[in-house]
Design an enzyme around this catalytic site. Structure first.
Site, PDB file in Angstrom:
ATOM      1  N   SER A 134     -35.491 -29.477  -7.980  1.00 58.90           N
ATOM      2  CA  SER A 134     -36.934 -29.481  -8.127  1.00 58.90           C
ATOM      3  C   SER A 134     -37.528 -28.187  -7.551  1.00 58.90           C
ATOM      4  CB  SER A 134     -37.503 -30.736  -7.452  1.00 58.90           C
ATOM      5  OG  SER A 134     -38.862 -30.885  -7.699  1.00 58.90           O
ATOM      6  N   HIS A 164     -36.820 -29.886 -13.093  1.00 58.09           N
ATOM      7  CA  HIS A 164     -37.627 -30.854 -13.847  1.00 58.09           C
ATOM      8  C   HIS A 164     -39.088 -30.501 -13.658  1.00 58.09           C
ATOM      9  CE1 HIS A 164     -37.954 -33.879 -10.213  1.00 58.09           C
ATOM     10  NE2 HIS A 164     -38.436 -32.685  -9.941  1.00 58.09           N
TER      11      HIS A 164
END
EC number: 3.4.21.92
Length: 202
Positions: free
Chosen positions: A101, A126
């Site tokens: 992330s 993501h």
């Protein structure tokens, strides 16, 4: 029983006797920084402050940021990324363990050609997630608008720094994409994969 932060001897220039300092203090003096937790405002401010201080102290010596992070808050992560682009020294980013992330966003923000992953490290990218799961509709809509802006920012950075086309990055951000070190290299998130027993941090 917790033992606290380990201490190591350090001798300042011109001093005969070494003083005991915590290991992170010693490593910071060698321009080695660590992100080993979830990204939040506190760790972001610490890393930003260290990078700015070390840049002022000597703008010619590179900085090394080691990353083992599950991700975290977007804005504090962007603060670290922006500071890396702002300071004079090149910032090497090194993924050890996991850069997920916002951890992967900070990883890709290192100086191009100076981003490295350890051979058994993993990277995950993501899109940013919402914190409003049960918020009133109006707040959720405002949050969605802000998330869209943040997603556009992250997408633009990934496109610029990986060399991948916009459609590839956009598709990848639709879901959790886990990559091995070599896959992250092929994806342009890191430039090098470390060879075992070849490191030299002295």
């Amino acid at each position: 029983m917790p033992i606290g932060v380990p201490k190591v001897p350090f001798r300042s220039p011109g001093e005969e006797d070494a003083a005991w300092v915590d290991v992170y203090n010693r490593l910071h003096r060698e321009r080695l920084l660590f992100l080993g937790q979830e990204v939040d405002s506190e760790i972001s401010n610490q890393i930003v402050g260290l990078m700015v201080y070390l840049s002022i102290e000597d703008g010619t010596r590179d900085l090394y940021l080691f990353i083992n992070s599950p991700g975290g808050w977007v804005i504090p992560g962007i603060a670290i990324y922006d500071t890396m682009q702002f300071v004079s020294p090149d910032v090497h980013t090194i993924c050890m363990g996991l850069a997920a992330s916002m951890g992967s966003f900070i990883l890709v923000g290192g100086e191009i050609t100076k981003r490295l992953a350890f051979p058994h490290a993993w990277v995950m990218i993501h899109q940013p997630a919402s914190s409003f799961y049960e918020a009133p509709t109006g707040e959720f809509i405002l949050e969605a608008e802000e998330l869209l802006k943040l997603r556009e920012t992250l997408t633009r950075v990934y496109v610029q720094r990986t060399g991948n086309p916009l459609w590839v990055v956009s598709e990848d951000l639709e879901r959790d994409v886990f990559m091995s070190a070599t896959e992250a290299q092929a994806h342009g998130i890191v430039d090098l994969v470390a060879v075992e027993n070849s490191g030299n941090f002295t």
